[in-house]
Design a protein around this motif. Structure first.
Motif, PDB file in Angstrom:
ATOM      1  N   SER A  75       0.843  -1.200   0.000  1.00 30.55           N
ATOM      2  CA  SER A  75       0.000   0.000   0.000  1.00 30.55           C
ATOM      3  C   SER A  75       0.878   1.251   0.000  1.00 30.55           C
ATOM      4  CB  SER A  75      -0.907   0.028   1.226  1.00 30.55           C
ATOM      5  OG  SER A  75      -0.138   0.250   2.398  1.00 30.55           O
ATOM      6  N   GLU A 110      -8.384   9.566   8.435  1.00 31.33           N
ATOM      7  CA  GLU A 110      -8.946   9.374   7.099  1.00 31.33           C
ATOM      8  C   GLU A 110      -7.843   9.323   6.039  1.00 31.33           C
ATOM      9  OE1 GLU A 110     -12.236  11.955   6.139  1.00 31.33           O
ATOM     10  OE2 GLU A 110     -13.066  11.723   8.157  1.00 31.33           O
ATOM     11  N   PHE A 111      -6.864  10.187   6.183  1.00 33.97           N
ATOM     12  CA  PHE A 111      -5.740  10.245   5.254  1.00 33.97           C
ATOM     13  C   PHE A 111      -4.946   8.932   5.290  1.00 33.97           C
ATOM     14  CE2 PHE A 111      -1.240  11.501   4.438  1.00 33.97           C
ATOM     15  CZ  PHE A 111      -1.378  11.870   3.116  1.00 33.97           C
ATOM     16  N   ASP A 113      -5.965   6.024   6.428  1.00 37.40           N
ATOM     17  CA  ASP A 113      -6.825   4.939   5.935  1.00 37.40           C
ATOM     18  C   ASP A 113      -6.844   4.923   4.406  1.00 37.40           C
ATOM     19  OD1 ASP A 113      -7.411   4.247   8.537  1.00 37.40           O
ATOM     20  OD2 ASP A 113      -9.428   5.127   8.524  1.00 37.40           O
ATOM     21  N   LYS A 114      -6.935   6.084   3.793  1.00 37.89           N
ATOM     22  CA  LYS A 114      -6.961   6.170   2.329  1.00 37.89           C
ATOM     23  C   LYS A 114      -5.631   5.678   1.748  1.00 37.89           C
ATOM     24  CE  LYS A 114      -8.905   7.226  -1.562  1.00 37.89           C
ATOM     25  NZ  LYS A 114     -10.045   6.464  -2.054  1.00 37.89           N
ATOM     26  N   SER A 117      -5.502   2.020   1.772  1.00 36.35           N
ATOM     27  CA  SER A 117      -6.434   1.329   0.876  1.00 36.35           C
ATOM     28  C   SER A 117      -5.982   1.329  -0.583  1.00 36.35           C
ATOM     29  CB  SER A 117      -7.820   1.961   0.976  1.00 36.35           C
ATOM     30  OG  SER A 117      -7.850   3.225   0.331  1.00 36.35           O
ATOM     31  N   ILE A 118      -5.000   2.137  -0.915  1.00 37.05           N
ATOM     32  CA  ILE A 118      -4.506   2.202  -2.301  1.00 37.05           C
ATOM     33  C   ILE A 118      -3.222   1.391  -2.397  1.00 37.05           C
ATOM     34  CG2 ILE A 118      -3.684   3.689  -4.170  1.00 37.05           C
ATOM     35  CD1 ILE A 118      -5.323   5.970  -2.847  1.00 37.05           C
TER      36      ILE A 118
END
Length: 138
Positions: A75, A110-111, A113-114, A117-118
């Motif tokens: 990731s 949130e940052f 987590d994003k 996820s990529i």
């Protein structure tokens, strides 16, 4: 937050390796040229990525670098943590009692987590879609 050159180059290097077949080794010089990364800087980054278990290297004329695991397992968060340490938006000057602390903490989560996820596989798929290429090795 600003993404550092080190983090950006690390992601580009892993991405470039993912564009090659899993058994192919790519020399640091070739990685540097194809992604326009200063070679000396790239060599330092590759050492960090190797320590983090994302790349493998072989010395010699037929040597080079390749991914140590599939692109779907890498990731953006993992790459950034390998070269920068913990990804954080919070400055140590911000006190937990400050009204903004919880807001920054939520945005940071949130940052992160994003980024988690990529994957590099996602980047390759985006490249394929954007370039309308029929075959890349993942």
């Amino acid at each position: 937050m600003k993404i550092t050159a080190r983090a950006d180059y690390a992601i580009l290097a892993i991405f470039e390796l993912a564009l090659h077949p899993a058994t192919t080794r790519v020399q640091a010089r070739e990685l540097a040229e194809s992604q326009e990364i200063p070679l000396r800087f790239l060599e330092q980054i590759l050492i960090q990525l190797k320590k983090a278990g994302m790349v493998e290297s072989v010395r010699g004329a037929a040597g080079g670098y390749k991914l140590a695991c599939p692109p779907r397992e890498i990731s953006l968060a993992r790459i950034m943590e390998a070269v920068e340490g913990d990804v954080t938006l919070l400055d140590s000057r911000v006190k937990p009692t400050c009204v903004l602390y919880k807001v920054w903490q939520e945005i940071e989560q949130e940052f992160v987590d994003k980024l988690g996820s990529i994957t590099v596989e996602d980047l390759v798929r985006r490249k394929i879609r954007d370039d309308r290429v029929l075959v890349y090795h993942i």
